[in-house]
Design a protein around this motif. Sequence first.
Motif, PDB file in Angstrom:
ATOM      1  N   ARG A  81     -42.935 -14.507   7.139  1.00  0.00           N
ATOM      2  CA  ARG A  81     -41.649 -14.136   6.525  1.00  0.00           C
ATOM      3  C   ARG A  81     -40.778 -15.337   6.144  1.00  0.00           C
ATOM      4  NH1 ARG A  81     -39.592  -8.671   8.671  1.00  0.00           N
ATOM      5  NH2 ARG A  81     -41.729  -8.386   7.980  1.00  0.00           N
ATOM      6  N   THR A  87     -33.366 -15.611   2.176  1.00  0.00           N
ATOM      7  CA  THR A  87     -31.991 -15.344   2.640  1.00  0.00           C
ATOM      8  C   THR A  87     -31.960 -15.172   4.154  1.00  0.00           C
ATOM      9  OG1 THR A  87     -32.176 -12.948   2.499  1.00  0.00           O
ATOM     10  CG2 THR A  87     -31.466 -14.097   0.503  1.00  0.00           C
ATOM     11  N   GLN A 106     -32.975  -9.093  12.101  1.00  0.00           N
ATOM     12  CA  GLN A 106     -32.895 -10.224  11.149  1.00  0.00           C
ATOM     13  C   GLN A 106     -31.438 -10.572  10.892  1.00  0.00           C
ATOM     14  OE1 GLN A 106     -36.888  -9.665   8.481  1.00  0.00           O
ATOM     15  NE2 GLN A 106     -34.938  -9.363   7.470  1.00  0.00           N
ATOM     16  N   VAL A 162     -26.040  -4.229   8.462  1.00  0.00           N
ATOM     17  CA  VAL A 162     -26.349  -3.458   7.251  1.00  0.00           C
ATOM     18  C   VAL A 162     -27.293  -2.328   7.640  1.00  0.00           C
ATOM     19  CG1 VAL A 162     -26.171  -5.472   5.732  1.00  0.00           C
ATOM     20  CG2 VAL A 162     -28.429  -4.728   6.511  1.00  0.00           C
ATOM     21  N   VAL A 166     -36.260   0.452   2.981  1.00  0.00           N
ATOM     22  CA  VAL A 166     -37.008  -0.346   2.016  1.00  0.00           C
ATOM     23  C   VAL A 166     -38.463   0.077   2.070  1.00  0.00           C
ATOM     24  CG1 VAL A 166     -37.942  -2.682   1.724  1.00  0.00           C
ATOM     25  CG2 VAL A 166     -35.504  -2.376   2.155  1.00  0.00           C
ATOM     26  N   VAL A 198     -29.658  -0.619   0.375  1.00  0.00           N
ATOM     27  CA  VAL A 198     -29.009  -1.398   1.438  1.00  0.00           C
ATOM     28  C   VAL A 198     -27.536  -1.012   1.479  1.00  0.00           C
ATOM     29  CG1 VAL A 198     -28.367  -3.724   2.219  1.00  0.00           C
ATOM     30  CG2 VAL A 198     -30.605  -3.343   1.150  1.00  0.00           C
ATOM     31  N   LEU A 209     -20.887  -7.546  -4.512  1.00  0.00           N
ATOM     32  CA  LEU A 209     -22.178  -6.968  -4.131  1.00  0.00           C
ATOM     33  C   LEU A 209     -23.114  -6.848  -5.322  1.00  0.00           C
ATOM     34  CD1 LEU A 209     -21.364  -4.229  -1.506  1.00  0.00           C
ATOM     35  CD2 LEU A 209     -23.010  -6.074  -1.288  1.00  0.00           C
TER      36      LEU A 209
HETATM   37  C1  LIG Z   1     -22.546  -9.133   1.084  1.00  0.00           C
HETATM   38  C2  LIG Z   1     -24.012  -8.842   1.126  1.00  0.00           C
HETATM   39  C3  LIG Z   1     -24.319  -7.629   1.994  1.00  0.00           C
HETATM   40  C4  LIG Z   1     -25.804  -7.286   2.016  1.00  0.00           C
HETATM   41  C5  LIG Z   1     -26.650  -8.541   2.328  1.00  0.00           C
HETATM   42  C6  LIG Z   1     -28.127  -8.161   2.432  1.00  0.00           C
HETATM   43  C7  LIG Z   1     -28.690  -8.009   3.699  1.00  0.00           C
HETATM   44  C8  LIG Z   1     -30.031  -7.694   3.863  1.00  0.00           C
HETATM   45  C9  LIG Z   1     -30.824  -7.513   2.733  1.00  0.00           C
HETATM   46  C10 LIG Z   1     -32.266  -7.204   2.859  1.00  0.00           C
HETATM   47  C11 LIG Z   1     -32.866  -6.998   4.112  1.00  0.00           C
HETATM   48  C12 LIG Z   1     -34.236  -6.734   4.206  1.00  0.00           C
HETATM   49  C13 LIG Z   1     -35.015  -6.709   3.087  1.00  0.00           C
HETATM   50  S1  LIG Z   1     -36.722  -6.374   3.196  1.00  0.00           S
HETATM   51  O1  LIG Z   1     -37.170  -5.975   1.877  1.00  0.00           O
HETATM   52  O2  LIG Z   1     -36.910  -5.412   4.246  1.00  0.00           O
HETATM   53  C14 LIG Z   1     -37.624  -7.844   3.592  1.00  0.00           C
HETATM   54  C15 LIG Z   1     -37.453  -8.273   5.009  1.00  0.00           C
HETATM   55  O3  LIG Z   1     -36.382  -9.185   5.060  1.00  0.00           O
HETATM   56  C16 LIG Z   1     -34.442  -6.908   1.848  1.00  0.00           C
HETATM   57  C17 LIG Z   1     -33.082  -7.183   1.733  1.00  0.00           C
HETATM   58  C18 LIG Z   1     -30.280  -7.617   1.467  1.00  0.00           C
HETATM   59  C19 LIG Z   1     -28.929  -7.953   1.297  1.00  0.00           C
HETATM   60  C20 LIG Z   1     -28.372  -8.115  -0.066  1.00  0.00           C
HETATM   61  C21 LIG Z   1     -27.910  -9.499  -0.407  1.00  0.00           C
HETATM   62  C22 LIG Z   1     -29.031  -8.862  -1.119  1.00  0.00           C
HETATM   63  C23 LIG Z   1     -30.398  -9.402  -0.981  1.00  0.00           C
HETATM   64  C24 LIG Z   1     -31.386  -8.947  -1.806  1.00  0.00           C
HETATM   65  C25 LIG Z   1     -32.650  -9.450  -1.661  1.00  0.00           C
HETATM   66  C26 LIG Z   1     -32.886 -10.370  -0.691  1.00  0.00           C
HETATM   67  C27 LIG Z   1     -31.865 -10.770   0.131  1.00  0.00           C
HETATM   68  N1  LIG Z   1     -30.603 -10.308  -0.024  1.00  0.00           N
END
Ligand SMILES: CCCCCc1ccc(-c2ccc(S(=O)(=O)CCO)cc2)cc1[C@H]1C[C@H]1c1ccccn1
Length: 239
Positions: A81, A87, A106, A162, A166, A198, A209
């Motif tokens: 990962r 991020t 995470q 959050v 997914v 999300v 956002l």
């Molecule tokens: C002010 C921002 C609030 C939301 C932030 C946030 C948190 C988690 C996530 C997230 C958590 C998990 C996954 S996954 O697909 O399961 C993989 C494993 O990591 C995917 C995306 C997204 C975002 C939103 C940024 C957006 C963003 C988009 C793609 C990547 C990172 N950040």
Amino acid sequence: AVNHKLWPEIEKVTMQQLHYARLGVGGAGGWQLFAEDGDMRMYRREEEADGLVVDPLKACHVVKGVTAREVCQIFFSPEYRSGWETTLEDMTIAETISNDTLVFLQTHKRIWPASQRDALFWSHIRSVPDDQDPDASDLWIVCNHSTEHPQYPPNSNKCVRVYLTVCIVCQTFVDPPKDPNKISRDDITCKITYCSVVNPGGWAPASVLRAVYKREYPKFLKRFTSFCIEQCKDKPILF
Ligand SMILES: CCCCCc1ccc(-c2ccc(S(=O)(=O)CCO)cc2)cc1[C@H]1C[C@H]1c1ccccn1
């Protein structure tokens, strides 16, 4: 894992997400194309839940040289990962339910001006026969869905929790069809559907956002698929 208390939810949500991923993006679904890059098409629906932007996202991609099993195993496995999830600030395995089901905590890097976020979710990988085409290869799916854990209550650290659901659904195609032990990576393509919802958990301005999603998701999927190609290119094909 079938006797684990989460199992009924894992089964239900995984199969629901498989069905949802296979629905098209045309028609009245309200999907709008917001990013394109080569074979990658990224769609979103504008949705809010109690004043918070929770825009569902669906991405369709076609990647040459890797199989559905390889892509899903890389997406699921904790050891890869940090190589593709840019991020991510921290990742802990909160529970190992079985060899195909883990619970992750995470912490994601803070995105100004919002406060830092974390996510606690179960992650389940499985292969399913393609019910629409029995002689096609199996579909592989990884489903991630927020959950609770007594050791990691929300907002106990500095992060806002959050809530996410997914899935990544993949299918391998061999073209031209040939004798299985004569297939090279040049003959295989993987069709990927990535879906995510999300809920940012705490307040974050809609404009921030939407700008973050628009920037982060295409980058995320491109980096993930490039990582898969890189990881698999010199290894025997895993069907
Ligand atoms: C002010 C921002 C609030 C939301 C932030 C946030 C948190 C988690 C996530 C997230 C958590 C998990 C996954 S996954 O697909 O399961 C993989 C494993 O990591 C995917 C995306 C997204 C975002 C939103 C940024 C957006 C963003 C988009 C793609 C990547 C990172 N950040």
